[in-house]
Design a protein around this motif. Structure first.
Motif, PDB file in Angstrom:
ATOM      1  N   ALA A 199      -4.827   1.737  -1.323  1.00 24.00           N
ATOM      2  CA  ALA A 199      -4.579   0.522  -2.101  1.00 24.00           C
ATOM      3  C   ALA A 199      -3.994   0.913  -3.455  1.00 24.00           C
ATOM      4  O   ALA A 199      -4.430   1.892  -4.070  1.00 24.00           O
ATOM      5  CB  ALA A 199      -5.862  -0.262  -2.276  1.00 24.00           C
ATOM      6  N   SER A 233      -3.630   5.588   4.215  1.00 17.51           N
ATOM      7  CA  SER A 233      -3.145   4.491   3.377  1.00 17.51           C
ATOM      8  C   SER A 233      -4.058   4.336   2.165  1.00 17.51           C
ATOM      9  O   SER A 233      -5.268   4.591   2.244  1.00 17.51           O
ATOM     10  CB  SER A 233      -3.093   3.180   4.165  1.00 17.51           C
ATOM     11  N   LYS A 253       0.830  -1.198   0.000  1.00 17.92           N
ATOM     12  CA  LYS A 253       0.000   0.000   0.000  1.00 17.92           C
ATOM     13  C   LYS A 253       0.867   1.253   0.000  1.00 17.92           C
ATOM     14  O   LYS A 253       2.057   1.208   0.337  1.00 17.92           O
ATOM     15  CB  LYS A 253      -0.922   0.022   1.227  1.00 17.92           C
TER      16      LYS A 253
END
Length: 620
Positions: A580, A578, A537
């Motif tokens: 993806a 964070s 990530k």
């Protein structure tokens, strides 16, 4: 002559301690020591002092006397001069020897047993780490509280005087500030009262209440601690029994000596069988004759060890520091009884004593040399880096040739932050030398990426030193030539925009460096290497000012190679988000990360339209 013998009676066990562990007085710092040494620098006022003393650290532990207060006081007085720390710990160990002698004499009614018990305890493998590692001083200090509390309780059962009972309460409560295992003391007192002073058994019940209150407050303050492999707790009976056997073998010492000498494996099994049969057989025989002191000693061992058995991934010898006292008293009592029965029983027990004491002592001295050599390498590294910093003010220090042992003993716990240095890194070619422990988290941040290394060397902003045993050798010229002779390194997956050596990966929309951060505009761009594997990530960490948030939350819209990601809301000054990563960017040599804020801010005397202060962009 009698006066001389009385003095020697008390001094010989202390002299034995010095003979075994004298190198421990000269040992330097390592590992967790550096985290505690740095704690003082986080104290600026009374509020931060209280935080430093009582905030849960290290798996949620709160140990104000044996860790926080000890390290903050001594670092304030002595800095990184390790000798005063070590001498204080030795003095505390000497106090424990005297207390153990007093307790043993009370329990056994034997001066010989009082003399032998500390010898058996000191030779235990449990004492090596507390006598050689400053961060494990908590074991030494908590032993003091435990022995003193128990001695006062025994005095109370003998005399009935309430002053001993309340003095025991004082030392017992203070022990909670030393180590959590102090909470088991009421069980020791209760077992003793049940076996030898039943009229005092009820007086132990309030002690259990104090331990329960402490456990509740400690859990409330520490919160739920989970996700740590080494402190994972498992209560399956088979696993508990396996952990118990491991501790039993460690405590007997002779099996460890057989392994140390690389003798045949069957000798290890024979040693375990012989010593176990002698200990348990003696305790059973005495219990059959209604002499319950050996049984109490085994209960002492089990009571203190029991809370540690679920930690099946963290079996370590120094956890036996306090349990080993029970076995030491048991062994000393057996020797004193045998010596009253004639020369044959005395000779047999003396042979068993030597079978334990001689190998244990040799093993302790050999391991102390290893421990000293390890910390001496750490001392050499830290002091050499400090000297290099004086030679090259303002320049980054890159360390080459750091091996696995030196990394985990020093670099991992960031000793250089004690001096305020955040620009000491390992060169990227050190990375294959370090065996990463996945249970301790990623270690990539300790190594300067190849792209940043090339940039900082090209700009003349760093010097490179090769670690050569206990000193450093300046290899900047040859290392720079080696870097220049190779193809341009790939972009880094992790950058800190608050440093100059990642300038090659910073795109549009940024202002100049300001200390350890860099302000963005309302729209800014950075470039990273794509993730090495699927599932990684992107982490973005930065800072917003109170002035920016006074008008309400900020909204951060981020794109990865032009593809929009979920909009994040910033409603506090420190933030980390964070994201993806798209599957098709795996392995890409370069990806663009861009972000846009819904508004910018102007501060007095500054005509710039400011976005956010960064900060780091990491793919991991």
């Amino acid at each position: 002559m009698r006066r001389v013998l009385r003095v020697l009676y008390w001094l010989v066990p202390i002299a034995f301690c010095i003979w075994l562990y004298w190198l421990g007085a000269r040992i330097w710092f390592s590992k967790d020591d550096f985290a505690w040494l740095n704690l003082r620098h986080q104290v600026a006022d009374f509020r931060s002092f209280v935080w430093a003393m009582f905030h849960p650290f290290a798996q949620g532990t709160i140990r104000p006397w044996s860790e926080r207060g000890f390290f903050m006081l001594f670092s304030w007085l002595f800095g990184l001069r390790a000798l005063p720390y070590r001498l204080f710990i030795f003095a505390n160990a000497f106090l424990n020897i005297v207390l153990l002698m007093l307790v043993t004499r009370k329990l056994t009614k034997s001066q010989l047993a009082g003399f032998v018990a500390p010898l058996l305890w000191l030779a235990s493998p449990a004492l090596l780490i507390p006598m050689s590692w400053t961060a494990s001083y908590n074991e030494i200090q908590c032993t003091t509280f435990l022995l003193l509390s128990f001695y006062l309780f025994v005095r109370y059962t003998e005399t009935g005087e309430r002053k001993y009972y309340w003095a025991q309460w004082t030392t017992f409560v203070l022990g909670f500030g030393s180590l959590e295992i102090n909470a088991v003391y009421p069980a020791i007192a209760a077992v003793y009262a049940f076996l030898f002073a039943r009229s005092c058994l009820l007086s132990t019940l309030p002690l259990f209440g104090a331990s329960a209150v402490y456990a509740y407050i400690h859990r409330l303050a520490a919160g739920e601690i989970g996700g740590n492999f080494y402190y994972d707790m498992n209560f399956h009976v088979r696993l508990l029994w396996s952990t118990m056997k491991q501790y039993w073998n460690i405590g007997l010492s002779l099996p460890g000596y057989v392994d140390f000498m690389h003798w045949p494996h069957w000798q290890r099994g024979a040693a375990v069988w012989l010593l176990t049969t002698a200990i348990l057989g003696f305790a059973a025989w005495q219990a059959w004759k209604r002499r319950f002191l050996p049984l109490f000693c085994l209960c002492w061992y089990l009571i203190i060890l029991a809370p540690l058995l679920p930690l099946h991934n963290h079996v370590t010898a120094y956890y036996l520091t306090m349990p080993a006292i029970g076995l030491a008293i048991l062994g000393a009592y057996g020797i004193s009884l045998a010596c009253r029965k004639g020369w044959l029983p005395a000779a047999a027990v003396t042979a068993l004593l030597l079978l334990y004491l001689v190998p244990s002592s040799r093993l302790a001295r050999a391991q102390m040399i290893v421990a000293f050599d390890g910390t001496d390498r750490v001392r050499g590294l830290v002091q050499s880096v400090a000297y290099a910093k004086r030679l090259h003010p303002g320049k980054m220090i890159l360390l080459n040739g750091v091996d696995d042992n030196l990394f985990w003993a020093s670099v991992y716990d960031s000793p250089f932050r004690i001096f305020g240095w955040n620009d000491v890194f390992l060169t990227p070619d050190c990375r294959p030398l370090i065996h990463e422990d996945v249970n301790l988290g990623e270690i990539d941040s300790y190594f300067l990426p190849a792209a940043a290394t090339a940039r900082v060397l090209r700009d003349g902003g760093a010097v490179v030193y090769f670690v050569e045993d206990r000193r450093l050798q300046n290899v900047t010229r040859t290392y720079t030539a080696l870097v220049d002779s190779q193809p341009p390194p790939p972009l880094s997956q992790s950058i800190n925009v608050g440093t100059s050596y990642f300038n090659d990966q910073i795109g549009e929309g940024w202002f100049g460096l300001e200390g350890s951060h860099r302000w963005s505009r309302g729209h800014a761009v950075v470039y990273l290497a794509g993730p090495a594997s699927p599932g990684q990530k992107l982490y973005v960490a930065g800072h917003a000012t109170d002035e920016e948030l006074q008008a309400g939350p900020l909204h951060l819209a981020l794109t990865i190679d032009g593809r929009p990601q979920p909009v994040q809301t910033i409603n506090r000054t420190e933030f980390e988000f964070s994201y993806a990563l798209p599957p098709d960017v795996v392995g890409r040599p370069k990806i663009e990360v861009a972000f846009t804020l819904d508004r910018t801010t102007r501060v007095p005397s500054d005509d710039r339209d400011l976005g956010l202060a960064f900060g780091e962009f990491n793919i991991r």
